[in-house]
Design a protein around this motif. Structure first.
Motif, short mmCIF file in Angstrom:
data_model
loop_
_atom_site.label_atom_id
_atom_site.label_comp_id
_atom_site.label_asym_id
_atom_site.label_seq_id
_atom_site.Cartn_x
_atom_site.Cartn_y
_atom_site.Cartn_z
N ILE A 161 0.83 -1.20 0.00
CA ILE A 161 0.00 0.00 0.00
C ILE A 161 0.87 1.26 0.00
O ILE A 161 0.63 2.20 -0.77
CB ILE A 161 -0.95 0.01 1.22
N GLU A 162 1.88 1.27 0.85
CA GLU A 162 2.74 2.45 0.96
C GLU A 162 3.55 2.68 -0.31
O GLU A 162 3.74 3.82 -0.73
CB GLU A 162 3.64 2.31 2.19
N ASN A 163 4.01 1.60 -0.93
CA ASN A 163 4.73 1.74 -2.20
C ASN A 163 3.82 2.31 -3.29
O ASN A 163 4.22 3.21 -4.05
CB ASN A 163 5.29 0.39 -2.65
N ASP A 164 2.60 1.78 -3.36
CA ASP A 164 1.65 2.25 -4.38
C ASP A 164 1.28 3.71 -4.14
O ASP A 164 1.15 4.50 -5.10
CB ASP A 164 0.39 1.39 -4.36
N ALA A 165 1.10 4.09 -2.89
CA ALA A 165 0.76 5.48 -2.57
C ALA A 165 1.91 6.41 -2.92
O ALA A 165 1.70 7.51 -3.46
CB ALA A 165 0.40 5.61 -1.09
N ALA A 166 3.14 5.99 -2.65
CA ALA A 166 4.31 6.81 -2.96
C ALA A 166 4.45 7.02 -4.47
O ALA A 166 4.76 8.13 -4.93
CB ALA A 166 5.57 6.15 -2.41
N ILE A 167 4.20 5.96 -5.24
CA ILE A 167 4.27 6.07 -6.70
C ILE A 167 3.21 7.04 -7.21
O ILE A 167 3.47 7.85 -8.11
CB ILE A 167 4.09 4.68 -7.35
N LEU A 168 2.02 6.98 -6.63
CA LEU A 168 0.93 7.86 -7.06
C LEU A 168 1.27 9.32 -6.77
O LEU A 168 1.00 10.21 -7.59
CB LEU A 168 -0.37 7.45 -6.34
N ILE A 169 1.87 9.58 -5.62
CA ILE A 169 2.28 10.95 -5.28
C ILE A 169 3.35 11.44 -6.25
O ILE A 169 3.30 12.58 -6.75
CB ILE A 169 2.81 11.02 -3.84
N ALA A 170 4.30 10.58 -6.56
CA ALA A 170 5.42 10.97 -7.42
C ALA A 170 5.02 11.18 -8.87
O ALA A 170 5.52 12.09 -9.54
CB ALA A 170 6.52 9.91 -7.34
N THR A 171 4.10 10.36 -9.36
CA THR A 171 3.76 10.41 -10.78
C THR A 171 2.56 11.30 -11.11
O THR A 171 2.45 11.82 -12.22
CB THR A 171 3.47 8.99 -11.32
N GLN A 172 1.67 11.49 -10.15
CA GLN A 172 0.45 12.26 -10.42
C GLN A 172 0.45 13.65 -9.80
O GLN A 172 -0.39 14.48 -10.13
CB GLN A 172 -0.77 11.48 -9.91
N GLN A 173 1.39 13.89 -8.90
CA GLN A 173 1.53 15.20 -8.25
C GLN A 173 0.19 15.77 -7.75
O GLN A 173 -0.23 16.85 -8.14
CB GLN A 173 2.18 16.19 -9.21
N PRO A 174 -0.49 15.04 -6.88
CA PRO A 174 -1.79 15.49 -6.38
C PRO A 174 -1.64 16.70 -5.46
O PRO A 174 -0.59 16.93 -4.87
CB PRO A 174 -2.30 14.28 -5.59
N VAL A 175 -2.72 17.47 -5.35
CA VAL A 175 -2.72 18.65 -4.47
C VAL A 175 -3.97 18.65 -3.61
O VAL A 175 -4.90 17.87 -3.83
CB VAL A 175 -2.65 19.96 -5.29
N ALA A 176 -3.97 19.52 -2.61
CA ALA A 176 -5.14 19.75 -1.75
C ALA A 176 -5.70 18.46 -1.17
O ALA A 176 -4.98 17.67 -0.57
CB ALA A 176 -6.20 20.52 -2.52
N ARG A 177 -6.99 18.22 -1.35
CA ARG A 177 -7.70 17.10 -0.72
C ARG A 177 -7.10 15.75 -1.12
O ARG A 177 -6.95 14.86 -0.27
CB ARG A 177 -9.17 17.17 -1.13
N ASP A 178 -6.73 15.60 -2.38
CA ASP A 178 -6.17 14.33 -2.84
C ASP A 178 -4.84 14.03 -2.16
O ASP A 178 -4.56 12.90 -1.76
CB ASP A 178 -5.98 14.34 -4.36
N LEU A 179 -4.02 15.05 -2.01
CA LEU A 179 -2.73 14.87 -1.36
C LEU A 179 -2.92 14.54 0.12
O LEU A 179 -2.21 13.68 0.66
CB LEU A 179 -1.86 16.12 -1.51
N ARG A 180 -3.88 15.18 0.77
CA ARG A 180 -4.16 14.88 2.17
C ARG A 180 -4.56 13.42 2.35
O ARG A 180 -4.17 12.77 3.30
CB ARG A 180 -5.27 15.79 2.72
N GLU A 181 -5.34 12.92 1.41
CA GLU A 181 -5.77 11.53 1.54
C GLU A 181 -4.59 10.58 1.38
O GLU A 181 -4.48 9.59 2.13
CB GLU A 181 -6.84 11.18 0.50
N LEU A 182 -3.71 10.85 0.44
CA LEU A 182 -2.56 9.98 0.25
C LEU A 182 -1.61 10.03 1.46
O LEU A 182 -1.06 9.00 1.86
CB LEU A 182 -1.81 10.37 -1.02
N VAL A 183 -1.45 11.21 2.03
CA VAL A 183 -0.63 11.33 3.25
C VAL A 183 -1.30 10.57 4.39
O VAL A 183 -0.64 9.88 5.18
CB VAL A 183 -0.44 12.82 3.63
N THR A 184 -2.62 10.67 4.48
CA THR A 184 -3.37 9.98 5.52
C THR A 184 -3.23 8.46 5.39
O THR A 184 -3.18 7.75 6.40
CB THR A 184 -4.86 10.37 5.45
N ILE A 185 -3.15 7.98 4.17
CA ILE A 185 -3.00 6.54 3.95
C ILE A 185 -1.76 6.01 4.65
O ILE A 185 -1.77 4.93 5.26
CB ILE A 185 -2.99 6.22 2.45
N PHE A 186 -0.66 6.78 4.61
CA PHE A 186 0.56 6.36 5.31
C PHE A 186 0.33 6.30 6.82
O PHE A 186 0.81 5.40 7.50
CB PHE A 186 1.71 7.33 5.00
#
Length: 221
Positions: free
Chosen positions: A61-86
């Motif tokens: 899960i953490e690897n997949d979330a890290a890849i999504l942050i790196a490749t999709q460059q999410p902001v605001a609410r989406d980024l908060r959710e990915l950080v929350t996943i960790f």
């Protein structure tokens, strides 16, 4: 548009992976509880084996979330959710560790026929409440519901109450029977682990509120 669709699909998959991880830990906690109730050492051993799979799921899960942050460059609410996943994977993994501790304690307590402690019911209630809390917190995450997260966290009061009652019982036993200190300490350590389990689920609920509302809220101070 294709990029957004891909991101949305991947985020949805991560949510379900989180749900799977939480469900596996809840099931493990249930097995540890059953081992405690029935004095079944084989069941307690299953908890340890299952925990290894939970750890592997956390890494995925953490690897997949890290890849999504790196490749999709999410902001605001989406980024908060990915950080929350960790934050969620870390807390869920620690809850899994507490389930393993309960399973170990179940094996040790199964060998003891000392009836003077009479605290197993307290341990069982703490574990049962922990299961309900984790299930409710996972549901709050999937439903993106802050009120459900607050309700889940509020259940920690029940765990704290049982922990306090058990501690008082054990201290009385230790005072009257110094020869029983070793077993008493084992029970206290188990109770402490279950008390912390509730704290970790509360942390999950706080993270969910941050994810949705973008603010930090202390629950069950």
């Amino acid at each position: 548009m294709e990029s957004r669709k891909f991101f949305t699909e991947e985020l949805s998959r991560l949510r379900h992976d989180i749900l799977e991880m939480a469900t596996r830990v809840e099931e493990n906690l249930g097995k540890a509880l059953a081992a405690l109730k029935t004095r079944n050492s084989d069941l307690a051993n299953e908890v340890r084996v299952n925990d290894t799979q939970i750890d592997l799921l956390q890494v995925k899960i953490e690897n997949d979330a890290a890849i999504l942050i790196a490749t999709q460059q999410p902001v605001a609410r989406d980024l908060r959710e990915l950080v929350t996943i960790f934050k969620l994977t870390t807390s869920i993994e620690r809850i899994g560790d507490h389930a393993v501790h309960l399973a170990r304690a179940a094996k040790k307590l199964a060998k003891s026929e000392d009836a003077s402690f009479r605290v197993q019911e307290n341990l069982e209630k703490m574990a049962e409440t922990g299961q309900k809390m984790l299930r409710a917190a996972a549901s709050a995450f999937m439903e993106q519901d802050v009120n459900a997260a607050r309700t889940a966290a509020a259940m920690d009061d029940k765990i704290d109450t049982e922990h306090k009652e058990l501690t008082e019982k054990i201290l009385k036993v230790m005072k009257k029977n110094p020869d029983k200190v070793k077993n008493a300490v084992q029970i206290l350590l188990t109770s402490n682990q279950l008390e912390r389990l509730g704290d970790h689920i509360t942390n999950i609920c706080e993270a969910i509120i941050y994810m949705i509302e973008g603010k930090h809220e202390e629950l069950n101070e």
